[in-house]
Scaffold this motif. Structure first.
Motif, PDB file in Angstrom:
ATOM      1  N   TYR A 237      -3.487  96.698  58.281  1.00 24.32           N
ATOM      2  CA  TYR A 237      -4.744  97.378  58.560  1.00 24.32           C
ATOM      3  C   TYR A 237      -5.590  97.561  57.303  1.00 24.32           C
ATOM      4  O   TYR A 237      -6.786  97.237  57.294  1.00 24.32           O
ATOM      5  CB  TYR A 237      -4.464  98.739  59.202  1.00 24.32           C
ATOM      6  CG  TYR A 237      -5.705  99.555  59.484  1.00 24.32           C
ATOM      7  CD1 TYR A 237      -6.487  99.296  60.614  1.00 24.32           C
ATOM      8  CD2 TYR A 237      -6.091 100.576  58.616  1.00 24.32           C
ATOM      9  CE1 TYR A 237      -7.622 100.042  60.875  1.00 24.32           C
ATOM     10  CE2 TYR A 237      -7.233 101.317  58.871  1.00 24.32           C
ATOM     11  CZ  TYR A 237      -7.993 101.051  60.002  1.00 24.32           C
ATOM     12  OH  TYR A 237      -9.119 101.780  60.242  1.00 24.32           O
ATOM     13  N   ASP A 238      -4.979  98.070  56.233  1.00 22.81           N
ATOM     14  CA  ASP A 238      -5.746  98.323  55.002  1.00 22.81           C
ATOM     15  C   ASP A 238      -6.316  97.031  54.436  1.00 22.81           C
ATOM     16  O   ASP A 238      -7.475  96.989  53.988  1.00 22.81           O
ATOM     17  CB  ASP A 238      -4.853  99.002  53.959  1.00 22.81           C
ATOM     18  CG  ASP A 238      -4.521 100.431  54.341  1.00 22.81           C
ATOM     19  OD1 ASP A 238      -5.281 101.016  55.129  1.00 22.81           O
ATOM     20  OD2 ASP A 238      -3.502 100.959  53.854  1.00 22.81           O
ATOM     21  N   GLN A 239      -5.529  95.968  54.447  1.00 23.14           N
ATOM     22  CA  GLN A 239      -6.002  94.682  53.928  1.00 23.14           C
ATOM     23  C   GLN A 239      -7.164  94.143  54.760  1.00 23.14           C
ATOM     24  O   GLN A 239      -8.163  93.643  54.223  1.00 23.14           O
ATOM     25  CB  GLN A 239      -4.855  93.673  53.913  1.00 23.14           C
ATOM     26  CG  GLN A 239      -5.216  92.306  53.342  1.00 23.14           C
ATOM     27  CD  GLN A 239      -4.040  91.352  53.355  1.00 23.14           C
ATOM     28  OE1 GLN A 239      -2.945  91.702  53.766  1.00 23.14           O
ATOM     29  NE2 GLN A 239      -4.269  90.141  52.898  1.00 23.14           N
ATOM     30  N   GLU A 240      -7.052  94.248  56.084  1.00 23.84           N
ATOM     31  CA  GLU A 240      -8.111  93.758  56.960  1.00 23.84           C
ATOM     32  C   GLU A 240      -9.396  94.566  56.770  1.00 23.84           C
ATOM     33  O   GLU A 240     -10.500  94.001  56.776  1.00 23.84           O
ATOM     34  CB  GLU A 240      -7.645  93.821  58.413  1.00 23.84           C
ATOM     35  CG  GLU A 240      -6.519  92.835  58.733  1.00 23.84           C
ATOM     36  CD  GLU A 240      -5.951  93.050  60.114  1.00 23.84           C
ATOM     37  OE1 GLU A 240      -6.379  94.020  60.787  1.00 23.84           O
ATOM     38  OE2 GLU A 240      -5.090  92.263  60.537  1.00 23.84           O
ATOM     39  N   MET A 241      -9.270  95.895  56.606  1.00 22.79           N
ATOM     40  CA  MET A 241     -10.453  96.724  56.394  1.00 22.79           C
ATOM     41  C   MET A 241     -11.112  96.424  55.051  1.00 22.79           C
ATOM     42  O   MET A 241     -12.342  96.441  54.934  1.00 22.79           O
ATOM     43  CB  MET A 241     -10.067  98.207  56.476  1.00 22.79           C
ATOM     44  CG  MET A 241      -9.678  98.675  57.873  1.00 22.79           C
ATOM     45  SD  MET A 241     -10.987  98.359  59.107  1.00 22.79           S
ATOM     46  CE  MET A 241     -12.302  99.406  58.476  1.00 22.79           C
ATOM     47  N   ASP A 242     -10.310  96.126  54.028  1.00 18.38           N
ATOM     48  CA  ASP A 242     -10.878  95.750  52.724  1.00 18.38           C
ATOM     49  C   ASP A 242     -11.718  94.486  52.849  1.00 18.38           C
ATOM     50  O   ASP A 242     -12.807  94.381  52.273  1.00 18.38           O
ATOM     51  CB  ASP A 242      -9.762  95.534  51.699  1.00 18.38           C
ATOM     52  CG  ASP A 242      -9.178  96.842  51.202  1.00 18.38           C
ATOM     53  OD1 ASP A 242      -9.856  97.877  51.358  1.00 18.38           O
ATOM     54  OD2 ASP A 242      -8.056  96.827  50.652  1.00 18.38           O
ATOM     55  N   ILE A 243     -11.222  93.533  53.611  1.00 17.80           N
ATOM     56  CA  ILE A 243     -11.966  92.277  53.814  1.00 17.80           C
ATOM     57  C   ILE A 243     -13.275  92.544  54.540  1.00 17.80           C
ATOM     58  O   ILE A 243     -14.341  92.018  54.174  1.00 17.80           O
ATOM     59  CB  ILE A 243     -11.096  91.265  54.600  1.00 17.80           C
ATOM     60  CG1 ILE A 243      -9.907  90.824  53.745  1.00 17.80           C
ATOM     61  CG2 ILE A 243     -11.931  90.054  55.015  1.00 17.80           C
ATOM     62  CD1 ILE A 243      -8.909  89.957  54.493  1.00 17.80           C
TER      63      ILE A 243
END
Length: 259
Positions: A237-243
């Motif tokens: 989730y955190d990685q996808e939101m950063d993108i």
């Protein structure tokens, strides 16, 4: 199907007369406990029997029907053969190796298993846990042979008290008399009432060890049973939101204008 609607896993707990660890195991399922002199100490179901099968002069029959399968088996074969105290004041060869019996029962009755002993015992590719990994003021190092992968916790080098690091902040079960029964129950994280001070200090596995092992098993169990299939995966989730945030930052202002 909701988690509350799932059946309770069935857990076998062997070489467990006092069955202290059954308190922690009961969080994960219904526990049947086997010991040669089992005490009625908690909610687990005690059965009087010897789980040590591989002995020449005995012909024990394990008191569980052949068609019964446990989701998890937890075994504590006696560690005297490899214990430091035995090597100092006794003959290690005079004590039987009960680990093969634990493996035999695990193979016949359990989908997954945990076999506990001292680090010097001949376990297969064990994970070794101690109190410092869980912020406990004891060393209490134990090894665990498991049928599933268990993550290794970080090792803390020393404890801290109010005025800094101090070795005295840690105690040993060899000197169990220097602490009260309540202290040992609190440290091992069990109810003090049903158990002796000596058992709490010297024999029972700290509950944080049990929970660490069982969380790793629970992940495998829920995947195998399909329990986790419908759950939303937030691991990235955190990685996808950063993108997404980076993409939004790099957009032109005109892209936000409504047509």
């Amino acid at each position: 199907m909701s988690d509350d609607a799932q059946r309770r896993p069935l857990i076998l707990h062997c070489f467990a007369d006092s069955g202290t660890e059954s308190e922690a195991l009961s969080v994960y399922g219904d526990v049947i406990r086997v010991g040669i002199d089992p005490k009625d100490t908690n909610e687990s179901l005690p059965i009087k029997a010897d789980a040590h099968l591989a002995v020449d002069d005995k012909d024990w029959y394990f008191p569980i029907q052949d068609d019964v399968q446990f989701d998890l088996g937890v075994f504590h074969p006696v560690c005297s053969r490899w214990a430091d105290t035995t090597s100092i004041s006794g003959d290690p060869d005079s004590h039987e190796n009960m680990i093969p019996s634990a493996r035999e029962i695990a193979e016949d009755y359990c989908k997954h298993s945990i076999i506990e002993n001292v680090p010097k015992a001949p376990l297969e590719d064990p994970i070794v846990l101690n109190g410092r990994m869980f912020g406990l003021p004891i060393q209490y190092e134990r090894a665990f042979e498991t049928s599933f992968d268990v993550p290794q916790p970080p090792q803390h080098k020393r404890f801290w008290v109010e005025d800094g690091a101090r070795e005295k902040a840690e105690t040993s079960s060899f000197f169990f008399s220097e602490r009260s029964k309540t202290w040992w129950a609190s440290t091992k994280q069990y109810q003090p009432g049903p158990y002796t001070k000596q058992h709490l200090a010297k024999n029972c596995i700290p509950a944080p060890y049990i929970h660490h092992l069982c969380r790793a098993w629970l992940k495998v169990y829920e995947e195998e049973e399909g329990i986790s299939d419908d759950r939303v995966d937030y691991s990235n989730y955190d990685q996808e939101m950063d993108i997404k945030r980076k993409q939004a930052t790099n957009q032109k202002l005109t892209d936000f204008n409504s047509e």
